[in-house]
Design an enzyme around this catalytic site. Structure first.
Site, mmCIF file in Angstrom:
data_model
loop_
_atom_site.group_PDB
_atom_site.id
_atom_site.type_symbol
_atom_site.label_atom_id
_atom_site.label_comp_id
_atom_site.label_asym_id
_atom_site.label_seq_id
_atom_site.Cartn_x
_atom_site.Cartn_y
_atom_site.Cartn_z
ATOM 1 N N PHE A 1 44.718 29.306 -34.057
ATOM 2 C CA PHE A 1 43.846 30.168 -32.984
ATOM 3 C C PHE A 1 42.654 29.232 -32.691
ATOM 4 C CE2 PHE A 1 42.404 30.751 -37.381
ATOM 5 C CZ PHE A 1 40.971 30.782 -37.349
ATOM 6 N N LYS B 1 54.559 28.823 -28.410
ATOM 7 C CA LYS B 1 54.276 29.983 -29.256
ATOM 8 C C LYS B 1 52.811 29.922 -29.590
ATOM 9 C CE LYS B 1 53.515 32.279 -32.574
ATOM 10 N NZ LYS B 1 52.185 33.263 -33.039
ATOM 11 N N GLU C 1 48.457 34.516 -31.546
ATOM 12 C CA GLU C 1 48.494 36.123 -31.053
ATOM 13 C C GLU C 1 47.029 36.315 -30.851
ATOM 14 O OE1 GLU C 1 48.924 36.157 -35.363
ATOM 15 O OE2 GLU C 1 49.624 34.909 -33.808
ATOM 16 N N SER D 1 47.703 26.065 -41.107
ATOM 17 C CA SER D 1 47.364 25.948 -42.533
ATOM 18 C C SER D 1 48.431 25.216 -43.539
ATOM 19 C CB SER D 1 47.116 27.388 -43.300
ATOM 20 O OG SER D 1 48.370 28.062 -43.284
ATOM 21 N N CYS E 1 40.069 22.021 -38.487
ATOM 22 C CA CYS E 1 40.600 21.404 -39.441
ATOM 23 C C CYS E 1 40.149 19.740 -39.656
ATOM 24 C CB CYS E 1 42.170 20.970 -39.369
ATOM 25 S SG CYS E 1 42.607 19.770 -37.841
ATOM 26 N N GLU F 1 40.595 25.338 -48.634
ATOM 27 C CA GLU F 1 40.062 25.207 -47.145
ATOM 28 C C GLU F 1 39.334 26.344 -46.816
ATOM 29 O OE1 GLU F 1 41.819 23.240 -43.003
ATOM 30 O OE2 GLU F 1 43.038 24.494 -44.144
#
Length: 500
Positions: free
Chosen positions: A150, A174, A177, A227, A282, A383
């Site tokens: 995201f 993909k 969402e 992740s 990240c 994280e």
């Protein structure tokens, strides 16, 4: 009626048929602004089938044709960058300048793909034996898939599909969402650029869609950014299904500040790297390691700068940091700060409970700064993916390097110093895939590759750059022997003298 974000299959928007939907919210207000269709197994299969059909012709199309489409796409992307940035801000929440920067970094990889021809050149060795030549070529894989996060809904997909498509593959994306509209806009622009139907497809959804891509027999490779636990799952599952995988995971990026560093520059860097894009990246610096006596002054300078950061909706030009993506994520980030003191941290700034007037239902959190953080604290070990900066203290350079190298993550790191010898030692001794020297966020330019070490990467290939080209192609070596034309059968005259 609530707007619905549908799939993109075979060159057109396709309504979801599963009956399952997810909410898409405006993080600044907390309001649901649309819903996104979740794909069933059958809908994922339809997208893969469209990509497979398109590969029959796209995979053998000329490089000139492929790059011509990408040049047109590049022009359209440039013309629509404000529109794409607005979609990112509306669904992710980042400020408009950050969203524009994201589009610009994605555009960089599109430009790299436009020049892919030099990366796809083969090699030739002549006369390896009498009249024997050996050549090597690279060919596309077929249908490949991308599963993206995201936090960069436009940039990360563009780290993948432009190179994959330029190499002759077809693509099924993909996206997250949580902010799906940017991906749909990219699909529309690709179609407008003349990309044949089925070469690029988008399916939205949850674990159902992800798992089907990982197990589908017609998907040859999977790219992932997210992740570490999910990256490990993606790698294990896709590899078990005989797919090539590059799965980029999480990070805990450190910035080592030596006593000779320019502390004003280091503080500026720490604030921008830790709190930019609300820490939802990240490559954020989430741990500053202060060496020797510089800790107190450095923390004071970071606090002074952090307290001036303007937090507000991404649509406000005055805002320097926006909200977090969801209320659930905001609460999780806040929990690390609320529990920090009990785990031995000194809470210098506590951003929990922050709200913006007129937007009280937004997913807000302020900037947090934790000092003297022990390596056992959850705020250091995990994280956080939010605007929380930890400061750790060490006495020497060697202690700092050992602390950083002990981390299970190895994505990116940085050193701030005026000493070239120290910087050189650091870049060789540190166990991370990307290193900055007086650069807090060492994201490589497009023609170098992005990727970490240890629990930050699963798979053998980094993303984009030369590694990207190699990931989306496979090598073939051809050994050829031709008889000399003077040895042609009797009665066949090739115009060569018989005593040649």
């Amino acid at each position: 009626m609530t707007k619905t974000v549908d799939h993109w299959i075979g060159g057109k928007s396709v309504e979801g048929a599963s009956g399952a939907y997810g909410p898409v919210t405006d993080p600044a207000t907390g309001a649901v602004t649309s819903r996104v269709a979740f794909a069933s197994v059958e809908e994922v299969d339809a997208a893969v089938a469209a990509a497979k059909d398109a590969y029959a012709t796209w995979g053998t199309s000329s490089l000139a044709r492929r790059t011509a489409v990408l040049f047109k796409f590049r022009a359209l992307l440039d013309a629509h960058r404000d529109e794409i940035a607005a979609l990112i801000t509306a669904e992710h929440g980042k400020v408009h300048s950050d969203a524009l920067g994201e589009v610009a970094r994605g555009l960089e990889i599109v430009e790299l793909a436009c020049g892919i021809t030099t990366q796809l050149k083969g090699e030739l060795s002549t006369e390896v034996a009498s009249r024997v030549d050996v050549s090597s070529i690279r060919q596309p894989l077929g249908v490949v898939a991308g599963i993206t996060p995201f936090n960069f809904p436009a940039m990360v997909p563009m780290w993948m599909f432009p190179i994959a498509i330029a190499c002759g593959n077809t693509f099924v994306l993909k996206p997250s969402e949580k902010d799906p509209s940017a991906a749909m806009k990219l699909a529309e622009l690709l179609a407008e650029a003349g990309l044949p139907d089925g070469v690029f497809n988008v399916v939205h959804g949850d674990k159902v869609a992800v798992d089907r891509l990982l197990e589908h027999p017609d998907v040859a490779a999977v790219s992932f950014v997210g992740s570490t636990p999910i990256a490990r799952y993606i790698h294990t599952t896709a590899a078990a299904n005989h797919k090539r995988v590059q799965a980029l995971g999480g990070a805990k990026n450190h910035m080592l500040v030596l006593p000779d560093a320019d502390l004003d520059a280091a503080a500026d860097a720490a604030v921008s790297a830790a709190y930019g894009s609300a820490g939802e990246r990240c490559m954020a610096i989430s741990a500053v390691v202060a060496v020797g006596s510089v800790g107190d002054e450095l923390v004071a300078k970071i606090r002074e700068r952090a307290e001036k950061i303007k937090i507000g909706p991404g649509t406000d030009p005055a805002s320097e940091m926006g909200p977090l993506i969801t209320a659930v994520h905001r609460d999780k980030v806040a929990s690390y700060v609320k529990g920090a003191a009990d785990q031995g941290c000194e809470v210098v700034l506590d951003g929990t409970g922050y709200t913006v007037e007129g937007y009280e239902d937004g997913h807000w959190i302020g900037l947090s700064l934790l000092d003297r953080v022990p390596v056992t604290a959850d705020a250091y070990k995990d994280e956080i993916f939010g605007p929380v900066l930890c400061v750790l203290r060490v006495d020497t350079y060697d202690e700092g390097v050992a602390l950083i190298n002990a981390s299970p993550f190895g994505n990116g790191t940085a050193i701030f110093t005026r000493d070239g010898g120290a910087a050189r030692r650091f870049q060789l001794e540190i166990e991370a895939g990307m290193v900055g020297v007086n650069v807090p966020i060492p994201v490589p330019v497009g023609y170098h590759s992005f990727g970490g070490w240890k629990d930050s990467l699963f798979g053998d290939h980094h993303i984009y750059g030369n590694d990207g080209t190699h990931f989306y192609t496979r090598g073939k070596v051809v050994t050829t022997r031709w008889p000399d034309p003077s040895e042609a059968p009797a009665g066949v005259d090739l115009g060569f003298p018989r005593n040649h």
